[in-house]
Design an enzyme around this catalytic site. Structure first.
Site, PDB file in Angstrom:
ATOM      1  N   GLY A 138      -1.780  -3.549   9.873  1.00  0.00           N
ATOM      2  CA  GLY A 138      -1.611  -4.067   8.522  1.00  0.00           C
ATOM      3  C   GLY A 138      -2.570  -3.441   7.525  1.00  0.00           C
ATOM      4  O   GLY A 138      -2.206  -3.156   6.383  1.00  0.00           O
ATOM      5  N   THR A 170       0.629  11.566  16.172  1.00  0.00           N
ATOM      6  CA  THR A 170       1.547  11.168  17.248  1.00  0.00           C
ATOM      7  C   THR A 170       1.612   9.646  17.324  1.00  0.00           C
ATOM      8  O   THR A 170       0.592   8.965  17.260  1.00  0.00           O
ATOM      9  CB  THR A 170       1.065  11.779  18.583  1.00  0.00           C
ATOM     10  OG1 THR A 170       1.045  13.200  18.402  1.00  0.00           O
ATOM     11  CG2 THR A 170       1.987  11.422  19.731  1.00  0.00           C
ATOM     12  N   CYS A 178     -12.016 -11.961  10.212  1.00  0.00           N
ATOM     13  CA  CYS A 178     -12.756 -10.717  10.021  1.00  0.00           C
ATOM     14  C   CYS A 178     -14.141 -10.979   9.440  1.00  0.00           C
ATOM     15  O   CYS A 178     -14.983 -10.100   9.440  1.00  0.00           O
ATOM     16  CB  CYS A 178     -11.971  -9.743   9.154  1.00  0.00           C
ATOM     17  SG  CYS A 178     -11.290 -10.508   7.701  1.00  0.00           S
ATOM     18  N   SER A 200       2.130  -6.244  10.479  1.00  0.00           N
ATOM     19  CA  SER A 200       1.215  -5.889  11.565  1.00  0.00           C
ATOM     20  C   SER A 200       1.752  -6.419  12.892  1.00  0.00           C
ATOM     21  O   SER A 200       2.134  -7.594  12.980  1.00  0.00           O
ATOM     22  CB  SER A 200      -0.155  -6.507  11.268  1.00  0.00           C
ATOM     23  OG  SER A 200      -1.010  -6.327  12.363  1.00  0.00           O
ATOM     24  N   GLY A 201       1.754  -5.557  13.915  1.00  0.00           N
ATOM     25  CA  GLY A 201       2.299  -5.949  15.217  1.00  0.00           C
ATOM     26  C   GLY A 201       1.544  -7.086  15.881  1.00  0.00           C
ATOM     27  O   GLY A 201       2.148  -8.005  16.442  1.00  0.00           O
TER      28      GLY A 201
HETATM   29  C1  LIG Z   1      -2.771 -11.104   5.206  1.00  0.00           C
HETATM   30  C2  LIG Z   1      -3.312 -10.010   6.074  1.00  0.00           C
HETATM   31  N1  LIG Z   1      -3.179  -8.737   5.693  1.00  0.00           N
HETATM   32  C3  LIG Z   1      -3.631  -7.724   6.442  1.00  0.00           C
HETATM   33  C4  LIG Z   1      -4.266  -7.946   7.638  1.00  0.00           C
HETATM   34  C5  LIG Z   1      -4.778  -6.769   8.429  1.00  0.00           C
HETATM   35  O1  LIG Z   1      -3.940  -6.480   9.506  1.00  0.00           O
HETATM   36  P1  LIG Z   1      -4.471  -5.591  10.745  1.00  0.00           P
HETATM   37  O2  LIG Z   1      -5.412  -6.438  11.510  1.00  0.00           O
HETATM   38  O3  LIG Z   1      -3.221  -5.257  11.510  1.00  0.00           O
HETATM   39  O4  LIG Z   1      -5.098  -4.382  10.171  1.00  0.00           O
HETATM   40  C6  LIG Z   1      -4.449  -9.258   8.081  1.00  0.00           C
HETATM   41  C7  LIG Z   1      -5.168  -9.530   9.342  1.00  0.00           C
HETATM   42  O5  LIG Z   1      -6.130 -10.280   9.364  1.00  0.00           O
HETATM   43  C8  LIG Z   1      -3.944 -10.322   7.287  1.00  0.00           C
HETATM   44  O6  LIG Z   1      -4.068 -11.595   7.660  1.00  0.00           O
END
Ligand SMILES: Cc1ncc(COP(=O)(O)O)c(C=O)c1O
Length: 390
Positions: A71, A239, A326, A201-202
């Site tokens: 993401g 890749t 995070c 995001s996966g």
């Molecule tokens: C709203 C939002 N956007 C983006 C992200 C980032 O995604 P990724 O962890 O796949 O980089 C997150 C993950 O915490 C999210 O909650």
């Protein structure tokens, strides 16, 4: 710890049980999808299949999807890929984002100041509503890009994306939507939302970590961030992470099944919230006055430090969150909650509970039981406990 209970699905999700059987099969497909010899044929077919399934799920065309590492990369690609040219006086020089975006949107937007862009923020109220009147007043023929998330990761508030897209297009701006928290919880139909770009995001959708998606509507001028080979039609070199992509493609096929659990999950969440509010005094909900994700509950447990609460619950086997994952370990309160007008003290007492498709009633009940005990104990240490009269 006798039992572990995971109630932090907005941070990441466990792998879908199907993957245990499928990953060993996929591991036999190790070739490079770009190779034109035999070893490349099967991986290329896997890639095509995953893209087609994801496109069907999102109601877009397969070639409008770009695989990324997750993401954060998708958000960076959308924002920096649109706003690439240094602005001069007559250009569009403004980016508008909501005040509660994920740091990967906020910081990507702020990085554009080096090119001459200014960033304006749309306010979000304490009850979770995006200020559309303010957005209207910010928009002009100077607006290059508007970025608003589909649903907030901390509070679960869902924002009116179709309306924001219409307003942005009316002044000729592009509209990006971070839809990372939507998958598996809502039906996401990108044509209906009408956005130009959207990120996914996966690992928030029961797939393996290491892959994400950017939808870029056909005809959108997008510059690559990663230069190299011609993968993803030159929009993202490197890749492909095939194993992870295959797992995300598989999840796209399961999307109706997963989202069909949303009503049940919402029932569990509402029941959990009402138990907490009735059994613990001085608990408030953050956001959630408008539409909200079915799985998310964001609370303020007054007079209890969120980190301490989290650690005490962790010892008992419960995984929940305070603010965003995070920023865990970071004593600063969540910028999202502060932007919504909470005081530092309130934000430091925040608790986020996020359920998954497989969460059970028994798990929720044992969580509430533990929370009641832990909060009672932590408040008991405080000399001012009598202030509650309990
Ligand atoms: C709203 C939002 N956007 C983006 C992200 C980032 O995604 P990724 O962890 O796949 O980089 C997150 C993950 O915490 C999210 O909650």
């Amino acid at each position: 710890v006798s039992k572990i209970i995971y109630l932090d699905h907005n941070a990441t999700t466990p792998f879908h049980p199907d993957l245990q059987g499928l990953v060993p099969q996929w591991m036999e497909v190790w070739g490079n999808p770009s190779s034109i010899h035999w070893a490349g044929r099967e991986p290329k077919a896997y890639l095509r299949e995953a893209r087609a399934r994801l496109a069907q799920m999102l109601n877009v065309e397969p070639l409008e999807l770009i695989f990324t590492s997750g993401g954060s990369e998708a958000n960076n690609l959308a924002i920096k890929g649109i706003c690439t040219v240094p602005v001069s006086e007559q250009d569009r020089n403004q980016v508008v984002i909501s005040a509660v975006e994920h740091p990967s949107v906020l910081k990507a937007a702020r990085s554009l100041s080096a090119l001459g862009y200014r960033v304006d923020m749309i306010k979000v109220s304490r009850t979770g509503e995006l200020d559309l009147r303010q957005l209207q007043s910010l928009l002009s023929d100077k607006t290059a890009l508007v970025s608003v998330m589909l649903a907030n990761n901390e509070t679960g508030d869902i924002f009116p994306i179709a309306e924001v897209a219409k307003m942005s297009h009316a002044v000729g701006a592009k509209m990006h939507c971070d839809a990372v928290q939507g998958l598996g919880k809502l039906n996401v139909d990108l044509r209906q939302l009408g956005v130009d770009l959207a990120s996914f995001s996966g690992h928030k959708f029961y797939a393996l970590k290491g892959c994400g998606l950017l939808y870029s509507r056909r005809g959108t001028q997008l510059n690559s961030l990663i230069h190299g080979g011609g993968q993803e039609r030159g929009r993202r070199a490197g890749t492909e992470n095939l194993l992870s992509i295959a797992s995300l493609g598989h999840m796209a096929g399961l999307a109706p099944q997963i989202t069909s659990q949303s009503k049940r999950v919402m029932g569990l969440r509402d029941r959990l919230e009402s138990h907490i509010v009735s059994e613990i005094s001085h608990v408030q909900r953050t956001g959630g006055h408008g539409p909200r994700l079915p799985n998310t509950s964001s609370l303020i447990v007054e007079d209890v430090d969120g980190e301490t609460l989290l650690m005490n619950l962790d010892v008992r086997g419960f995984a929940v969150s305070t603010g965003a994952a995070c920023s865990a370990g970071n004593p600063e309160p969540s910028p999202t909650l502060l932007a919504m007008g909470l005081t530092r003290e309130e934000a430091q007492s925040s608790l986020r509970i996020s359920l998954g498709w497989a969460t059970t009633e028994v798990e929720c009940d044992s969580f509430v039981e533990a929370l009641v005990q832990v909060v009672e104990r932590l408040r008991g240490f405080k000399p001012n406990k009598m202030k509650y009269g309990v």
